[in-house]
Write a protein that holds these residues in place. Structure first.
Motif, short mmCIF file in Angstrom:
data_model
loop_
_atom_site.label_atom_id
_atom_site.label_comp_id
_atom_site.label_asym_id
_atom_site.label_seq_id
_atom_site.Cartn_x
_atom_site.Cartn_y
_atom_site.Cartn_z
N GLN A 21 0.83 -1.20 0.00
CA GLN A 21 0.00 0.00 0.00
C GLN A 21 0.87 1.25 0.00
O GLN A 21 0.57 2.21 -0.69
N LYS A 22 1.94 1.24 0.76
CA LYS A 22 2.84 2.40 0.82
C LYS A 22 3.48 2.62 -0.55
O LYS A 22 3.58 3.74 -1.02
N GLN A 23 3.90 1.53 -1.20
CA GLN A 23 4.55 1.65 -2.49
C GLN A 23 3.57 2.06 -3.58
O GLN A 23 3.95 2.72 -4.53
N SER A 24 2.31 1.66 -3.46
CA SER A 24 1.34 1.99 -4.50
C SER A 24 0.72 3.38 -4.30
O SER A 24 0.03 3.85 -5.16
N SER A 25 1.00 4.00 -3.18
CA SER A 25 0.50 5.33 -2.91
C SER A 25 1.13 6.31 -3.90
O SER A 25 2.33 6.35 -4.06
N LYS A 26 0.29 7.08 -4.58
CA LYS A 26 0.80 8.02 -5.56
C LYS A 26 0.57 9.44 -5.08
O LYS A 26 -0.46 9.75 -4.50
N THR A 27 1.55 10.28 -5.36
CA THR A 27 1.52 11.67 -4.91
C THR A 27 1.56 12.62 -6.10
O THR A 27 2.35 12.44 -7.02
N LEU A 28 0.70 13.64 -6.03
CA LEU A 28 0.71 14.71 -7.01
C LEU A 28 1.18 15.98 -6.30
O LEU A 28 0.71 16.28 -5.21
N VAL A 29 2.09 16.69 -6.92
CA VAL A 29 2.54 17.98 -6.39
C VAL A 29 2.10 19.04 -7.40
O VAL A 29 2.72 19.22 -8.45
N ALA A 30 0.97 19.67 -7.10
CA ALA A 30 0.40 20.69 -7.97
C ALA A 30 0.80 22.06 -7.41
O ALA A 30 0.76 22.26 -6.20
N TYR A 31 1.17 22.96 -8.30
CA TYR A 31 1.60 24.27 -7.80
C TYR A 31 1.25 25.36 -8.80
O TYR A 31 1.18 25.14 -10.01
N PHE A 32 1.04 26.53 -8.27
CA PHE A 32 0.92 27.76 -9.05
C PHE A 32 2.08 28.64 -8.63
O PHE A 32 2.31 28.85 -7.44
N SER A 33 2.80 29.16 -9.61
CA SER A 33 3.94 30.02 -9.32
C SER A 33 3.93 31.19 -10.29
O SER A 33 3.98 30.99 -11.50
N ALA A 34 3.85 32.38 -9.76
CA ALA A 34 3.80 33.57 -10.61
C ALA A 34 5.21 34.06 -10.97
O ALA A 34 5.41 34.62 -12.05
N THR A 35 6.17 33.86 -10.08
CA THR A 35 7.52 34.40 -10.31
C THR A 35 8.61 33.33 -10.31
O THR A 35 9.77 33.65 -10.52
N GLY A 36 8.26 32.08 -10.04
CA GLY A 36 9.25 31.01 -10.03
C GLY A 36 9.66 30.55 -8.64
O GLY A 36 10.26 29.49 -8.48
N THR A 37 9.35 31.31 -7.62
CA THR A 37 9.75 30.96 -6.25
C THR A 37 9.02 29.70 -5.78
O THR A 37 9.65 28.76 -5.26
N PRO A 58 -2.87 29.56 -15.33
CA PRO A 58 -4.07 30.29 -15.74
C PRO A 58 -4.17 30.30 -17.27
O PRO A 58 -3.15 30.23 -17.97
N ALA A 59 -5.38 30.38 -17.79
CA ALA A 59 -5.58 30.47 -19.24
C ALA A 59 -4.88 31.72 -19.77
O ALA A 59 -4.30 31.71 -20.85
N LYS A 60 -4.93 32.78 -18.99
CA LYS A 60 -4.23 34.03 -19.34
C LYS A 60 -3.12 34.24 -18.31
O LYS A 60 -3.38 34.45 -17.14
N LYS A 61 -1.89 34.14 -18.76
CA LYS A 61 -0.74 34.29 -17.86
C LYS A 61 -0.75 35.65 -17.17
O LYS A 61 -1.23 36.63 -17.72
N TYR A 62 -0.20 35.68 -15.96
CA TYR A 62 -0.08 36.94 -15.22
C TYR A 62 1.16 37.68 -15.70
O TYR A 62 2.25 37.10 -15.77
N THR A 63 1.00 38.95 -15.98
CA THR A 63 2.13 39.80 -16.35
C THR A 63 2.64 40.47 -15.07
O THR A 63 2.00 40.41 -14.01
N SER A 64 3.76 41.15 -15.18
CA SER A 64 4.28 41.90 -14.03
C SER A 64 3.27 42.95 -13.57
O SER A 64 3.08 43.16 -12.37
N ALA A 65 2.63 43.60 -14.52
CA ALA A 65 1.62 44.62 -14.17
C ALA A 65 0.44 43.97 -13.44
O ALA A 65 -0.11 44.53 -12.49
N ASP A 66 0.04 42.77 -13.88
CA ASP A 66 -1.06 42.05 -13.22
C ASP A 66 -0.71 41.76 -11.77
O ASP A 66 -1.57 41.81 -10.89
N LEU A 67 0.55 41.42 -11.52
CA LEU A 67 0.98 41.07 -10.16
C LEU A 67 1.15 42.30 -9.29
O LEU A 67 0.96 42.24 -8.08
N ASP A 68 1.54 43.41 -9.90
CA ASP A 68 1.76 44.65 -9.13
C ASP A 68 0.46 45.25 -8.62
O ASP A 68 0.44 45.85 -7.56
#
Length: 174
Positions: A21-37, A58-68
């Motif tokens: 069971q431990k070996q068959s356990s699957k993990t997903l690491v989902a992330y959103f990153s606007a600047t790479g951090t 996002p369907a429409k990427k965030y620009t620097s202006a969007d984040l500011d």
């Protein structure tokens, strides 16, 4: 003697089942990153857990202006805002554990995290948050998401600012 043998076989079967069971356990690491951090942290979480990496985009990427100011501010001011995803995570049903990572915006998870959670079936999965931030803790983000999605099986998340690979190993083992 037969009882002892039977007992030993039963114990071995239980141990093998637990290992399988431990070996068959699957993990997903989902992330959103606007600047790479957050992406950097997500890659380490995926490496340490053996998880599959998935970028929440996002369907429409965030620009620097969007984040500011403009776009991100408008989204964060509206609790019902749900930015559109560029695609949905495939085979979500295959995973037992889902780590969800994000930068903290206005002391909350960006609204695209709500979109991601609402776009899939997380029932029966363990959900663990991680975040990066310039000054906020993860506690309010965690509290708000857990309140909004109270039907999910949550585990304690972690702020990964400056976390080393060893820190992440220790955290993910719990």
């Amino acid at each position: 003697m037969k009882r002892l043998t039977f007992f030993m076989v039963a114990i071995m079967a239980l141990c093998l089942t637990a290992i399988a069971q431990k070996q068959s356990s699957k993990t997903l690491v989902a992330y959103f990153s606007a600047t790479g951090t957050t992406e950097k942290a997500a890659k380490v979480v995926a490496e340490v857990t053996g998880g599959t990496l998935y970028e929440i985009q996002p369907a429409k990427k965030y620009t620097s202006a969007d984040l500011d100011s403009s776009r991100s501010s408008v989204e964060m001011a509206d609790a019902k805002s749900r930015p559109t995803l560029s695609s949905k995570a495939e085979n979500l049903a295959d995973y037992d554990t889902v780590y969800i990572g994000f930068p903290i915006w206005w002391n909350l998870a960006p609204r695209i995290i709500n979109t991601f959670i609402e776009s899939g079936d997380f029932s029966g999965k363990t959900v663990i948050l991680f975040a990066t931030s310039g000054g906020s803790s993860i506690s309010n983000s965690e509290k708000e998401l857990q309140k909004t999605y109270s039907n999910l099986k949550w585990q304690k998340g972690k702020l990964l600012n400056g976390a080393t690979k060893e820190d992440i190993k220790q955290w993910t083992k719990k």
